[in-house]
Design an enzyme around this catalytic site. Structure first.
Site, PDB file in Angstrom:
ATOM      1  N   THR A  87       0.869  -1.189   0.000  1.00 16.85           N
ATOM      2  CA  THR A  87       0.000   0.000   0.000  1.00 16.85           C
ATOM      3  C   THR A  87       0.901   1.233   0.000  1.00 16.85           C
ATOM      4  O   THR A  87       1.355   1.650  -1.049  1.00 16.85           O
ATOM      5  CB  THR A  87      -0.974  -0.005   1.196  1.00 16.85           C
ATOM      6  N   LYS A 131       4.186  -6.721   3.959  1.00 17.75           N
ATOM      7  CA  LYS A 131       3.885  -5.338   3.636  1.00 17.75           C
ATOM      8  C   LYS A 131       3.637  -4.604   4.946  1.00 17.75           C
ATOM      9  O   LYS A 131       3.141  -5.163   5.928  1.00 17.75           O
ATOM     10  CB  LYS A 131       2.688  -5.218   2.703  1.00 17.75           C
ATOM     11  N   THR A 134       1.110  -6.490  13.203  1.00 12.53           N
ATOM     12  CA  THR A 134       1.160  -5.093  12.789  1.00 12.53           C
ATOM     13  C   THR A 134       1.429  -4.888  11.297  1.00 12.53           C
ATOM     14  O   THR A 134       2.046  -3.915  10.922  1.00 12.53           O
ATOM     15  CB  THR A 134       2.227  -4.332  13.613  1.00 12.53           C
ATOM     16  N   GLU A 146       6.837   5.237   7.388  1.00 13.22           N
ATOM     17  CA  GLU A 146       6.478   6.399   6.569  1.00 13.22           C
ATOM     18  C   GLU A 146       7.297   7.628   6.964  1.00 13.22           C
ATOM     19  O   GLU A 146       7.203   8.130   8.078  1.00 13.22           O
ATOM     20  CB  GLU A 146       4.981   6.651   6.713  1.00 13.22           C
ATOM     21  N   ASN A 182       0.319  10.734   5.277  1.00 10.11           N
ATOM     22  CA  ASN A 182      -0.959  10.386   5.889  1.00 10.11           C
ATOM     23  C   ASN A 182      -2.033  11.444   5.754  1.00 10.11           C
ATOM     24  O   ASN A 182      -3.219  11.156   5.906  1.00 10.11           O
ATOM     25  CB  ASN A 182      -0.740  10.030   7.361  1.00 10.11           C
ATOM     26  N   SER A 234      -6.547  10.200  -0.921  1.00 10.19           N
ATOM     27  CA  SER A 234      -6.730  10.965  -2.159  1.00 10.19           C
ATOM     28  C   SER A 234      -5.841  10.456  -3.265  1.00 10.19           C
ATOM     29  O   SER A 234      -5.080   9.535  -3.097  1.00 10.19           O
ATOM     30  CB  SER A 234      -6.479  12.451  -1.903  1.00 10.19           C
TER      31      SER A 234
END
Length: 446
Positions: free
Chosen positions: A196, A222, A233, A318, A441, A446
Site C-alpha cells: 500500500t 507489507k 502489525t 512512513e 498520511n 486521495s
C-alpha cells in the site's frame, strides 16, 4: 536544527527531481503514477532472490480494487498436506478477514487437502459490517470452487483504506486469470501486489541444511505505517517446504512473533487487519521433534526470517530516515523492560529529536518516567551506541555533547537504558518521526 531540516529537505527534493526525470523519460504510453520515494533505509541490495518453495504457487492480478495500472491481488496455492499457522491483531475493530482466518487456523483437515491464501491491497474491508462478512464469504467460496478446496482452507486478507465496502466482484472477476497464472516462481510479484504505502517490497529467506536434506524458508511482508505491537502489525506470509505438525509450527510462530513483529513500532497505531500466516507444505524433510538438531535449526532460521521482515517494515516507516534499536536492561521484569522500551520508541518527542539529530537524552528520561515500569531516577543509566551519556541518575562525567551529536547523524542508532533494578531485558525497534509522515498520511485516501 532548522539548518539540519533544510539539508534533509534538499536531499528529498533532489531524489524527487531525479525520479521525476525517470518518469518523464518513460514511454509516452506508460501510466502516470504517484511519485513515491524509496525509503533511504531500504536494503541496499534490493529485493532478495527468494527461492521457489516446493508445494507453493503464486499469481497476481490487476483487479482495480483501488489502484489503477498496478497489481493489487495475490493468490497462493498450497499443496495437499500443507499446514498453516498464524497470529493476528487483537484490535477490537479487526476486520472480517482477520476474524475468519482466526476461526480457520488449526481446524482439522484431511491429509490430501491443500489450501489457498488470497490477498488484496487498496481496501482493508474493515468496519464494513455485514457487507464485510459477505465479501469474505464470497471470495472464500469462489476460490474454494476454482481450486477444489473446502472453504475452511481458504484464507483471505485485505489491506488499505478502512470503512469502504470491498468491491469483491472485481476480485472474483480476476480469479480465472489468477488460477491460470499460478506458478512456483511468482513470490516477487506477490510481494509487490500486497503493498500500500510501502516504498519497496519486502522479502527474506533462509536455507537450512539438515541430516535429511535442505529446508527452505521464504517470506514476504507489507507494512509502512499504522505499525505498533499487537501481533503482527502488518501483512506477512512465510512459506517453507518443511514437514512439521500444525501444533509445533504454531508454537514456533507465536513465540517468534513476540520478539519480532511485536517488538517494532513506527507510529504506535495498530491496524485492524494485521495478519501473519506461515505455511509449511511438507514437501521437504521432516524436522522431527522440538529437541532434534533439525528442529532447532529450523526454529532459529524461522525466527531470523521473521525478524528480518519486521526490521524491513520499520526501515520503510512512513517518512523514516533513522532505524533505531532500543535496548532496556536492569528492569524489575521482562514485561517492565518492554514497557519501558516501547514508551521510548513511541514518544513523539524522542522520535522528533532523533529526526533532528539532537542527542536530547532528557526526552528519554521523560519516556522512562511515564512508561509505568518500575524505575529509580538515581540508578538510571543511558547510552547512545558505545557512548555513556548518563549514569547513576546524572550526566556521565566523561560525556561530551559533541560526541552525542556526531553519533546521532548516523542512519542506524542504538539507544541503551539500564534501570539498575533487576534482570529484566527487552529490545524493540523503531524509526524517527519526520514531516514526511504527515505528508503521506494527510492525503492517504486521495
Amino acid at each position: 536544527m532548522a539548518k539540519k531540516y533544510k539539508e534533509k529537505a534538499k536531499k528529498w527534493k533532489a531524489r524527487a527531481k531525479a525520479l521525476e526525470g525517470q518518469i518523464a523519460a518513460a514511454p509516452a504510453e506508460a501510466p502516470k503514477a504517484k511519485l513515491t520515494l524509496v525509503s533511504p533505509l531500504a536494503p541496499k541490495d534490493g529485493f532478495p532472490a527468494l527461492p521457489a518453495i516446493a508445494g507453493v504457487e503464486f499469481a497476481t492480478a490487476q483487479a482495480g480494487v483501488r489502484y489503477k495500472n498496478r497489481t493489487d491481488v495475490m493468490l497462493a496455492r498450497l499443496a495437499p498436506g500443507s499446514v498453516v499457522a498464524g497470529t493476528f491483531t487483537r484490535s477490537a475493530t479487526r476486520s472480517a478477514a482477520v476474524l475468519d482466518c482466526q476461526a480457520k487456523i488449526g481446524l482439522p483437515a484431511p491429509a490430501e487437502t491443500g489450501a489457498a491464501i488470497l490477498v488484496n491491497s487498496g481496501n482493508s474491508n474493515a468496519f464494513t459490517g455485514a457487507r464485510g462478512w459477505a465479501s469474505v464469504n464470497a471470495l472464500s467460496a469462489a476460490v474454494a470452487e476454482k481450486l477444489g478446496l473446502p472453504e475452511t482452507r481458504v484464507f483471505t486478507s485485505s489491506t488499505g483504506v478502512i470503512g469502504e465496502p470491498l468491491p469483491h466482484d472485481k476480485i472474483e472477476a480476476a480469479l480465472d486469470g489468477l488460477v491460470a497464472g499460478l506458478a512456483p516462481g511468482g513470490i516477487t510479484d506477490a510481494a509487490r501486489a500486497i503493498m500500500t504505502t510501502d516504498t519497496y517490497p519486502k522479502g527474506a529467506m533462509a536455507l537450512i541444511e539438515t541430516e535429511a536434506g535442505p529446508i527452505t524458508i521464504a517470506g514476504i511482508a507489507k507494512g509502512s505505517g499504522m505499525i505498533a505491537p499487537d501481533m503482527a502489525t502488518m501483512l506477512v506470509y512465510v512459506f517453507t517446504d518443511a514437514a512439521i505438525s500444525q501444533k509445533a509450527l504454531q508454537a514456533m510462530v507465536s513465540r517468534h512473533t513476540d520478539r519480532s513483529f511485536n517488538a517494532i513500532t513506527v507510529d504506535s497505531d495498530t491496524s485492524t487487519s494485521d495478519t501473519l500466516l506461515v505455511a509449511a507444505t511438507g514437501q521437504g524433510p521432516a524436522i522431527g521433534n522440538g529437541r532434534s538438531a533439525s528442529a532447532r535449526a529450523f526454529d532459529k532460521a524461522l525466527g531470523a526470517v521473521m525478524l528480518d521482515l519486521a526490521h524491513q517494515v520499520v526501515r520503510d516507516g512512513e517518512g523514516a530516515t533513522k532505524f533505531v534499536g532500543i535496548t532496556v536492561t536492569g528492569a524489575a521484569s521482562e514485561a517492565d523492560a518492554k514497557r519501558c522500551a516501547l514508551a521510548i520508541a513511541n514518544s513523539p518527542l524522542v522520535k522528533t529529536a532523533i529526526a533532528g539529530e539532537d542527542p536530547n537524552w532528557g526526552r528519554i528520561v521523560m519516556a522512562v518516567g511515564k512508561s509505568g515500569a518500575a524505575a529509580d531516577r538515581d540508578k538510571l543509566a543511558i547510552s547512545f551506541g558505545g557512548i555513556q551519556v548518563a549514569s547513576a541518575g546524572l550526566v556521565d562525567p566523561a560525556y561530551k555533547e559533541e560526541d552525542g551529536a556526531a553519533y546521532m547523524k548516523r542512519d542506524e542508532l542504538e539507544i541503551g537504558v539500564d534501570l539498575g533494578l533487576g534482570k529484566g531485558r527487552a529490545k524493540v525497534w523503531t524509526c524517527d518521526l519526520t514531516h514526511r509522515y504527515i505528508d503521506i498520511n494527510a492525503d492517504y485516501r486521495s
